[in-house]
Write a protein that holds these residues in place. Sequence first.
Motif, PDB file in Angstrom:
ATOM      1  N   ARG A  49       0.751  -1.201   0.053  1.00  0.00           N
ATOM      2  CA  ARG A  49      -0.009  -0.111  -0.070  1.00  0.00           C
ATOM      3  C   ARG A  49       0.861   1.136   0.008  1.00  0.00           C
ATOM      4  N   SER A  50       2.251   1.090   0.425  1.00  0.00           N
ATOM      5  CA  SER A  50       3.092   2.223   0.487  1.00  0.00           C
ATOM      6  C   SER A  50       3.730   2.443  -0.862  1.00  0.00           C
ATOM      7  N   ARG A  51       3.657   3.749  -1.259  1.00  0.00           N
ATOM      8  CA  ARG A  51       4.406   4.015  -2.553  1.00  0.00           C
ATOM      9  C   ARG A  51       5.862   3.744  -2.655  1.00  0.00           C
ATOM     10  N   ASN A  52       6.343   4.250  -1.451  1.00  0.00           N
ATOM     11  CA  ASN A  52       7.949   3.941  -0.826  1.00  0.00           C
ATOM     12  C   ASN A  52       8.224   2.650  -1.127  1.00  0.00           C
ATOM     13  N   TYR A  53       7.470   1.765  -0.649  1.00  0.00           N
ATOM     14  CA  TYR A  53       8.056   0.130  -0.636  1.00  0.00           C
ATOM     15  C   TYR A  53       7.764  -0.506  -1.923  1.00  0.00           C
ATOM     16  N   ARG A  54       6.803   0.114  -2.597  1.00  0.00           N
ATOM     17  CA  ARG A  54       6.678  -0.522  -4.063  1.00  0.00           C
ATOM     18  C   ARG A  54       7.686   0.030  -4.900  1.00  0.00           C
ATOM     19  N   LEU A  55       8.269   1.195  -4.691  1.00  0.00           N
ATOM     20  CA  LEU A  55       9.538   1.680  -5.593  1.00  0.00           C
ATOM     21  C   LEU A  55      10.499   0.953  -5.178  1.00  0.00           C
ATOM     22  N   TYR A  56      10.737   0.664  -3.613  1.00  0.00           N
ATOM     23  CA  TYR A  56      11.990   0.047  -3.247  1.00  0.00           C
ATOM     24  C   TYR A  56      11.796  -1.496  -3.623  1.00  0.00           C
ATOM     25  N   PHE A  57      10.846  -2.117  -3.679  1.00  0.00           N
ATOM     26  CA  PHE A  57      10.623  -3.380  -4.119  1.00  0.00           C
ATOM     27  C   PHE A  57      11.020  -3.780  -5.456  1.00  0.00           C
ATOM     28  N   ALA A  58      10.512  -2.842  -6.149  1.00  0.00           N
ATOM     29  CA  ALA A  58      10.728  -3.120  -7.749  1.00  0.00           C
ATOM     30  C   ALA A  58      12.197  -2.810  -7.928  1.00  0.00           C
ATOM     31  N   GLN A 102      18.721  -2.665   5.908  1.00  0.00           N
ATOM     32  CA  GLN A 102      17.695  -3.133   6.810  1.00  0.00           C
ATOM     33  C   GLN A 102      17.063  -2.225   7.921  1.00  0.00           C
ATOM     34  N   ALA A 103      17.888  -1.101   8.127  1.00  0.00           N
ATOM     35  CA  ALA A 103      17.332  -0.100   9.361  1.00  0.00           C
ATOM     36  C   ALA A 103      16.237   0.548   8.370  1.00  0.00           C
ATOM     37  N   PHE A 104      16.685   0.819   7.108  1.00  0.00           N
ATOM     38  CA  PHE A 104      15.832   1.908   6.195  1.00  0.00           C
ATOM     39  C   PHE A 104      14.571   1.453   6.162  1.00  0.00           C
ATOM     40  N   VAL A 105      14.000   0.181   6.429  1.00  0.00           N
ATOM     41  CA  VAL A 105      12.652  -0.172   6.432  1.00  0.00           C
ATOM     42  C   VAL A 105      11.651   0.686   7.294  1.00  0.00           C
ATOM     43  N   SER A 106      12.179   0.868   8.397  1.00  0.00           N
ATOM     44  CA  SER A 106      11.245   1.434   9.058  1.00  0.00           C
ATOM     45  C   SER A 106      11.120   3.134   8.784  1.00  0.00           C
ATOM     46  N   ASP A 107      11.972   3.621   7.985  1.00  0.00           N
ATOM     47  CA  ASP A 107      11.889   4.885   7.235  1.00  0.00           C
ATOM     48  C   ASP A 107      10.810   4.706   6.037  1.00  0.00           C
ATOM     49  N   MET A 108      10.815   3.777   5.572  1.00  0.00           N
ATOM     50  CA  MET A 108       9.950   3.754   4.238  1.00  0.00           C
ATOM     51  C   MET A 108       8.552   3.837   4.529  1.00  0.00           C
ATOM     52  N   VAL A 109       8.097   2.923   5.627  1.00  0.00           N
ATOM     53  CA  VAL A 109       6.747   2.782   5.752  1.00  0.00           C
ATOM     54  C   VAL A 109       6.115   3.076   7.171  1.00  0.00           C
ATOM     55  N   SER A 110       4.959   3.182   7.429  1.00  0.00           N
ATOM     56  CA  SER A 110       4.322   3.462   8.651  1.00  0.00           C
ATOM     57  C   SER A 110       4.249   2.327   9.509  1.00  0.00           C
ATOM     58  N   ARG A 111       3.876   2.494  10.770  1.00  0.00           N
ATOM     59  CA  ARG A 111       4.264   1.597  11.982  1.00  0.00           C
ATOM     60  C   ARG A 111       3.327   0.496  11.734  1.00  0.00           C
ATOM     61  N   GLU A 112       2.039   0.864  11.293  1.00  0.00           N
ATOM     62  CA  GLU A 112       1.120  -0.655  11.075  1.00  0.00           C
ATOM     63  C   GLU A 112       1.654  -1.376  10.052  1.00  0.00           C
ATOM     64  N   ALA A 127      14.677   4.010  -8.416  1.00  0.00           N
ATOM     65  CA  ALA A 127      13.580   3.791  -7.644  1.00  0.00           C
ATOM     66  C   ALA A 127      13.832   4.780  -6.172  1.00  0.00           C
ATOM     67  N   ILE A 128      15.105   4.514  -5.608  1.00  0.00           N
ATOM     68  CA  ILE A 128      15.457   5.103  -4.288  1.00  0.00           C
ATOM     69  C   ILE A 128      15.522   6.450  -4.567  1.00  0.00           C
ATOM     70  N   SER A 129      15.861   7.303  -5.707  1.00  0.00           N
ATOM     71  CA  SER A 129      15.711   8.545  -5.885  1.00  0.00           C
ATOM     72  C   SER A 129      14.273   9.049  -5.965  1.00  0.00           C
ATOM     73  N   ALA A 130      13.228   8.297  -6.264  1.00  0.00           N
ATOM     74  CA  ALA A 130      11.689   8.709  -6.266  1.00  0.00           C
ATOM     75  C   ALA A 130      11.057   8.584  -4.981  1.00  0.00           C
TER      76      ALA A 130
END
Length: 412
Positions: free
Chosen positions: A9-18, A126-136, A186-189
């Motif tokens: 659901r997170s745009r940031n995570y979709r970019l990261y994963f792609a 690994q630590a960056f995951v918590s910056d990409m998405v919300s707590r839930e 992806a990271i830049s976006a």
Amino acid sequence: MNFDLPAFRSRNYRLYFAGQAFSMTGNFMTQVAVLWLIYRLTDSALLLGLAGFFGQLPVFALAPISGILADRYNRHHLLLILQLVGISLSIILTVITFMGGANFWTLLSFSALLGVLKGLDVPVRQAFVSDMVSRELMANAIALNAAFLHAARLIGPALGGIMIAQLGAGYCFLYDSLSYLLAIWAISAMQITSRTVEIQKSNTWQKLQEGLQYAYRFLPVRSILSLLALTSLVGMSYTTLLPIFAVEVLRGDSETLGFLSAAAAMGSVLACVYLSFRQNVAGLERLIAFSPVFMGIGFILFSVSQVFWISQLALVLVGWSSTLQVAASNTVLQFVVEDSKRGRVMSFYAMCFMGMAPFGNLLAGISAHYLKAPNTLILGGIVCIVGSVLFLQQLPQIVKLMHLGKNQVVTN
């Protein structure tokens, strides 16, 4: 089971994963291509183990420093810089290979340089995951990220083996170079909200000591990291020995190596599918406890087999169980640690997960030289089972402390 992937659901995570879906796979394709070239150039299990040692040693040495950087600076910017360094190294290696300049010392040097990059990259990632998405969304994002990291570690060599057989090792390096372009875009976006970084009043050594004390005094963290370090030391080095099994035991070639790696990757994918649809961390500690048992059984079965399809089934079991342990360990650790120490704890995770590999590779190479490769993996399988038994003895206390509170730190 709820078939939903909240992290997407997170745009940031979709970019990261792609971006990382291609880039991380390319990284591990490069790793297997370097090892294959070294083995074909030297025909030595000892030098193969030595190459694996120098390729992974920087992860162990540099992960703590990277963890401090991840706690102190903007992780988004750090990750982007590391990707730019990575594409530069990959392009140079590609050019050298296609020009015919890839010899043992050249490959050993680049293996070490890529290890330096990995040592700095993994804790930040690994630590960056918590910056990409919300707590839930964190539980699913962490599980996906950890599962995919380990899947790429298995899928990459599988694709690499097939590509080496069909096109040549240089094309693995070329793929890796091109895949970095998507990762950098992806990271830049991404749109990352800057996190608050506490003012650092202590020096680097004090920050490292603080993180070590925290990890050691909190029994769940200490036990999970200890078991992961043990299985990585004696178990995960099997990938270094796969060329020997492919050529000497199963009488095959680089394509055989690719199919063996693909079998382990298939098991990893099955584990990823299961972990991706989990909605919480409950029960993951039991997966951590029992996975090394199945890993050990898989190693023993693979070692005694001289039948190709049996060897493949054994590696499916190895890939499945090792991915469950690594990904579950990552998820539990990220949920029980304090955010201010997340980077350092994840650097210890990187040291245990990947940083033990150089010592395992060296140990495997020496052991395979004197005891033969099958006996080496049988011993590794036995040690994995023993480690699981020891962890199970502490499991009730680990679960109790996790339920008391994620920041509950005790001396044990």
